[in-house]
Design a protein around this motif. Structure first.
Motif, PDB file in Angstrom:
ATOM      1  N   ALA A 161       0.808  -1.145  -0.063  1.00 31.02           N
ATOM      2  CA  ALA A 161      -0.115  -0.104  -0.070  1.00 31.02           C
ATOM      3  C   ALA A 161       0.871   1.302  -0.108  1.00 31.02           C
ATOM      4  O   ALA A 161       1.992   1.644   0.421  1.00 31.02           O
ATOM      5  N   GLN A 162       0.381   2.107  -0.728  1.00 29.13           N
ATOM      6  CA  GLN A 162       1.365   3.635  -0.672  1.00 29.13           C
ATOM      7  C   GLN A 162       0.131   4.597   0.042  1.00 29.13           C
ATOM      8  O   GLN A 162      -0.855   4.622   0.006  1.00 29.13           O
ATOM      9  N   PHE A 163       0.745   5.521   0.494  1.00 30.16           N
ATOM     10  CA  PHE A 163       0.244   6.705   1.312  1.00 30.16           C
ATOM     11  C   PHE A 163       0.877   7.951   0.509  1.00 30.16           C
ATOM     12  O   PHE A 163       1.856   7.989   0.112  1.00 30.16           O
ATOM     13  N   PRO A 164      -0.055   8.920   0.519  1.00 31.33           N
ATOM     14  CA  PRO A 164       0.474  10.154  -0.040  1.00 31.33           C
ATOM     15  C   PRO A 164       1.373  11.096   0.939  1.00 31.33           C
ATOM     16  O   PRO A 164       1.571  10.893   2.182  1.00 31.33           O
ATOM     17  N   LEU A 165       2.169  11.888   0.318  1.00 32.19           N
ATOM     18  CA  LEU A 165       3.025  12.740   1.020  1.00 32.19           C
ATOM     19  C   LEU A 165       2.357  13.552   2.122  1.00 32.19           C
ATOM     20  O   LEU A 165       2.975  13.931   3.150  1.00 32.19           O
ATOM     21  N   ILE A 166       1.331  14.134   1.818  1.00 30.91           N
ATOM     22  CA  ILE A 166       0.697  15.197   2.445  1.00 30.91           C
ATOM     23  C   ILE A 166       1.670  16.203   2.738  1.00 30.91           C
ATOM     24  O   ILE A 166       1.774  16.947   3.978  1.00 30.91           O
ATOM     25  N   ASP A 167       1.944  16.639   1.748  1.00 29.39           N
ATOM     26  CA  ASP A 167       2.943  18.056   1.807  1.00 29.39           C
ATOM     27  C   ASP A 167       2.156  19.188   1.064  1.00 29.39           C
ATOM     28  O   ASP A 167       0.914  18.962   1.036  1.00 29.39           O
ATOM     29  N   LEU A 168       2.510  20.106   0.797  1.00 31.23           N
ATOM     30  CA  LEU A 168       1.933  21.425   0.633  1.00 31.23           C
ATOM     31  C   LEU A 168       0.824  21.195  -0.692  1.00 31.23           C
ATOM     32  O   LEU A 168      -0.147  21.611  -0.856  1.00 31.23           O
ATOM     33  N   ASP A 169       1.404  20.578  -1.666  1.00 28.94           N
ATOM     34  CA  ASP A 169       0.616  20.243  -2.976  1.00 28.94           C
ATOM     35  C   ASP A 169      -0.674  19.245  -2.518  1.00 28.94           C
ATOM     36  O   ASP A 169      -1.772  19.572  -2.943  1.00 28.94           O
ATOM     37  N   ASP A 170      -0.430  18.416  -1.681  1.00 27.93           N
ATOM     38  CA  ASP A 170      -1.618  17.225  -1.271  1.00 27.93           C
ATOM     39  C   ASP A 170      -2.411  18.074  -0.427  1.00 27.93           C
ATOM     40  O   ASP A 170      -3.737  18.074  -0.427  1.00 27.93           O
ATOM     41  N   SER A 171      -1.952  19.090   0.423  1.00 25.06           N
ATOM     42  CA  SER A 171      -2.879  19.910   1.570  1.00 25.06           C
ATOM     43  C   SER A 171      -3.718  20.916   0.731  1.00 25.06           C
ATOM     44  O   SER A 171      -4.704  21.039   1.083  1.00 25.06           O
ATOM     45  N   LEU A 172      -3.255  21.441  -0.433  1.00 28.89           N
ATOM     46  CA  LEU A 172      -3.894  22.293  -1.081  1.00 28.89           C
ATOM     47  C   LEU A 172      -4.966  21.659  -1.762  1.00 28.89           C
ATOM     48  O   LEU A 172      -6.045  22.069  -2.439  1.00 28.89           O
ATOM     49  N   ALA A 173      -4.784  20.195  -2.316  1.00 26.88           N
ATOM     50  CA  ALA A 173      -5.529  19.662  -3.151  1.00 26.88           C
ATOM     51  C   ALA A 173      -6.649  18.699  -2.319  1.00 26.88           C
ATOM     52  O   ALA A 173      -7.841  18.678  -2.985  1.00 26.88           O
ATOM     53  N   VAL A 174      -6.187  18.379  -1.308  1.00 22.71           N
ATOM     54  CA  VAL A 174      -7.348  17.465  -0.514  1.00 22.71           C
ATOM     55  C   VAL A 174      -7.448  17.701   0.759  1.00 22.71           C
ATOM     56  O   VAL A 174      -6.112  17.884   1.395  1.00 22.71           O
ATOM     57  N   SER A 175      -8.497  17.693   1.340  1.00 24.25           N
ATOM     58  CA  SER A 175      -8.686  17.860   2.926  1.00 24.25           C
ATOM     59  C   SER A 175      -9.291  16.554   3.413  1.00 24.25           C
ATOM     60  O   SER A 175      -9.937  15.456   2.789  1.00 24.25           O
ATOM     61  N   ALA A 176      -9.171  16.537   4.708  1.00 25.89           N
ATOM     62  CA  ALA A 176     -10.023  15.481   5.363  1.00 25.89           C
ATOM     63  C   ALA A 176     -11.496  15.461   5.070  1.00 25.89           C
ATOM     64  O   ALA A 176     -12.291  14.448   5.033  1.00 25.89           O
ATOM     65  N   SER A 177     -12.019  16.746   4.772  1.00 27.04           N
ATOM     66  CA  SER A 177     -13.461  16.697   4.569  1.00 27.04           C
ATOM     67  C   SER A 177     -13.843  16.305   3.458  1.00 27.04           C
ATOM     68  O   SER A 177     -14.699  15.861   3.137  1.00 27.04           O
ATOM     69  N   ASP A 178     -13.009  16.272   2.161  1.00 25.97           N
ATOM     70  CA  ASP A 178     -13.156  15.497   0.813  1.00 25.97           C
ATOM     71  C   ASP A 178     -13.095  14.036   1.163  1.00 25.97           C
ATOM     72  O   ASP A 178     -13.812  13.563   0.386  1.00 25.97           O
ATOM     73  N   ILE A 179     -12.152  13.565   1.852  1.00 26.68           N
ATOM     74  CA  ILE A 179     -12.335  12.016   2.302  1.00 26.68           C
ATOM     75  C   ILE A 179     -13.581  11.972   2.890  1.00 26.68           C
ATOM     76  O   ILE A 179     -14.336  10.827   2.721  1.00 26.68           O
ATOM     77  N   ASN A 180     -14.104  12.490   3.938  1.00 31.43           N
ATOM     78  CA  ASN A 180     -15.316  12.215   4.715  1.00 31.43           C
ATOM     79  C   ASN A 180     -16.465  12.262   3.787  1.00 31.43           C
ATOM     80  O   ASN A 180     -17.476  11.625   3.897  1.00 31.43           O
ATOM     81  N   GLY A 181     -16.507  13.308   2.863  1.00 32.45           N
ATOM     82  CA  GLY A 181     -17.487  13.412   1.944  1.00 32.45           C
ATOM     83  C   GLY A 181     -17.646  12.567   0.629  1.00 32.45           C
ATOM     84  O   GLY A 181     -18.472  12.479  -0.209  1.00 32.45           O
ATOM     85  N   ARG A 182     -16.621  11.683   0.392  1.00 31.33           N
ATOM     86  CA  ARG A 182     -16.312  10.950  -0.695  1.00 31.33           C
ATOM     87  C   ARG A 182     -16.484  11.612  -1.857  1.00 31.33           C
ATOM     88  O   ARG A 182     -17.064  11.177  -2.802  1.00 31.33           O
ATOM     89  N   PHE A 183     -15.566  12.609  -2.030  1.00 34.86           N
ATOM     90  CA  PHE A 183     -15.533  13.326  -3.319  1.00 34.86           C
ATOM     91  C   PHE A 183     -14.463  12.507  -4.303  1.00 34.86           C
ATOM     92  O   PHE A 183     -13.223  13.176  -4.104  1.00 34.86           O
ATOM     93  N   TYR A 184     -15.089  11.739  -4.806  1.00 31.15           N
ATOM     94  CA  TYR A 184     -14.044  10.837  -5.789  1.00 31.15           C
ATOM     95  C   TYR A 184     -13.149  11.664  -6.694  1.00 31.15           C
ATOM     96  O   TYR A 184     -12.040  11.527  -6.886  1.00 31.15           O
ATOM     97  N   GLN A 185     -13.728  12.661  -7.496  1.00 32.46           N
ATOM     98  CA  GLN A 185     -13.208  13.379  -8.410  1.00 32.46           C
ATOM     99  C   GLN A 185     -12.011  14.405  -7.719  1.00 32.46           C
ATOM    100  O   GLN A 185     -10.959  14.166  -8.383  1.00 32.46           O
TER     101      GLN A 185
END
Length: 349
Positions: A161-185
Motif C-alpha cells: 500500500a502507498q500513502f500520499p506525502l501530505i505535503d503542500l501540494d496534497d494539502s492544497l488539493a485534498v482535505s479530510a473533509s473531501d475524504i469524509n464526503g467521498r468526493f471521488y473526483q
C-alpha cells in the motif's frame, strides 16, 4: 519468446511478533519470510511454502487442499535458496522458490496464477486525530499498530500500500473533509501525481465499545474516460492493526480475482494487439519486456511493424478478459479511443 511460467499463516506471525520496530525487506510472491522462533527447519519450510502458494495463487484457502499438503512432502525440490537472517533483533527464515515449478504445480492443481500485476492502492486515510495519514507517518511507524496491520497483510498477500506525502501540494488539493464526503473526483485528481489507478478513501475511529472502526472504499479511476468506479465499500471492526490488515486483504482478494489467470487446458486462443507510438528500438525492447512479464500471455510474436503501429500476435494462457485486465493495468499503455476495434493501444513513453 516463450514465457516461463492465509489465514493460518497470518495467525502464526501475529502471535510470534511484536509490532514495535518491525521492518522487513520487500519480497516477491515467490519469496517466503517467516518467523524462525519455536519451529524446526522443516516446519519453517512448510510455512514458507504455504505463504508463497497463497501469494502466487491469490487463493487464501489453497493451503487446505490435499494437493498443497502433498506438495509440501517434496518441498526441497521447489526451493532454490533458503537461510536465516536477523532483523531488528528477531530471527527470520528466508526462502526463494523456483518460479517455474511453483507455477507448474498450481497449473496441475487447476489453481490460478497471480503474476506481477499487483497495483499499489493509494490510501487516503483520515485517522483518529481527523487528519490525513502521510507516507512518513507510516514509514516512521508513528502509529505502529496501523503500520503493523499493513505489514502483516503485505507479507501474507504480496501487495503493498502507498500513502500520499501530505505535503503542500496534497494539502492544497485534498482535505479530510473531501475524504469524509467521498468526493471521488477531487481525490482522483490529487492521486494522479502518484500514478495511482486505484485509491482508497478511509476513516479510522474508535467506537464507544473500545473497538476500532475502519470505513473504507476502494475506487478505480479510469484516466481515458475520467470516470471513477466504486469497487469495494466496507466497514471493518476490531483492534487497530486487524482492521488495517482486513482492508488490505480484501483489496488483495479483489486484485487476485481480476488479475490471476487460470490457464485453459487444450487449444489456446490468440489475439492481435495493435500498439501505436512505438518509434524506436528501445521502445520496442520495452514493449517486448512488458509482454514477457504478463502472466496472461503464453507466447507472442511481432507480425507487422510500420512507422505508426506495431502488431503483435499473442497466444493466451487464459481468456481475453485476463489479457485485457493485465494490459489495462500497465501505465505504459492507454486504450486507443480513436477506434472502436478491441485491443488497440497507445504506447506511453
Amino acid at each position: 519468446m516463450k514465457i516461463n511460467v492465509l489465514v493460518r499463516f497470518v495467525a502464526v506471525i501475529s502471535m510470534l511478533f511484536s509490532m514495535h520496530s518491525f521492518a522487513l525487506p520487500e519480497i516477491s510472491p515467490y519469496q517466503g519470510v517467516v518467523s524462525a522462533e519455536n519451529s524446526t527447519q522443516e516446519q519453517l519450510k512448510v510455512q514458507a511454502l504455504e505463504q508463497v502458494l497463497i501469494k502466487v495463487s491469490g487463493n487464501t484457502s489453497i493451503i487446505e487442499l490435499d494437493d498443497s499438503k502433498t506438495l509440501a512432502n517434496d518441498i526441497s525440490s521447489l526451493l532454490t535458496q533458503f537461510g536465516y537472517q536477523n532483523i531488528n533483533g528477531k530471527r527470520f527464515y528466508f526462502t526463494l522458490f523456483d518460479k517455474r515449478k511453483i507455477n507448474d504445480a498450481l497449473t496441475s492443481m487447476q489453481q490460478p496464477i497471480w503474476g506481477e500485476t499487483r497495483p499499489s492502492p493509494l490510501i487516503w486515510l483520515v485517522n483518529e486525530q481527523r487528519t490525513l495519514t502521510s507516507e512518513n507517518m507510516i514509514n516512521s511507524q508513528q502509529d505502529d499498530l496501523v503500520a503493523w496491520g499493513l505489514k502483516k497483510a503485505q507479507l501474507a498477500r504480496g501487495i503493498t500500500a502507498q500513502f500520499p506525502l501530505i505535503d503542500l501540494d496534497d494539502s492544497l488539493a485534498v482535505s479530510a473533509s473531501d475524504i469524509n464526503g467521498r468526493f471521488y473526483q477531487t481525490v482522483a485528481a490529487a492521486s494522479t501525481r502518484y500514478d495511482a489507478e486505484y485509491f482508497v478513501l478511509a476513516n479510522l475511529s474508535k467506537a464507544s465499545s473500545g473497538s476500532w472502526l475502519l470505513k473504507w472504499e476502494l475506487v478505480q479511476h479510469v484516466a481515458q474516460t475520467k470516470n471513477n468506479q466504486l469497487l469495494i465499500k466496507q466497514t471493518s471492526s476490531g483492534d487497530k492493526s486487524e482492521v488495517m490488515s482486513t482492508m488490505l486483504n480484501k483489496i488483495a482478494d479483489y486484485y487476485a480475482q481480476k488479475f490471476a489467470v487460470l490457464e485453459i487446458k487444450g487449444q489456446k486462443s490468440t489475439q492481435i494487439l495493435s500498439i501505436n507510438n512505438v518509434y524506436s528500438l528501445d521502445q520496442l525492447m520495452r514493449l517486448n519486456k512488458m509482454l514477457n512479464d504478463l502472466n496472461a500471455v503464453d507466447t507472442f510474436e511481432i507480425v507487422n511493424i510500420t512507422e505508426q503501429q506495431v502488431a503483435v500476435s499473442v497466444t493466451l494462457k487464459g481468456g481475453l478478459m485476463s489479457l485485457r485486465n493485465a494490459l489495462n493495468a500497465h501505465s505504459q499503455l492507454t486504450i486507443d479511443l480513436s477506434t472502436a476495434s478491441p485491443f488497440h493501444y497507445n504506447w506511453q513513453p
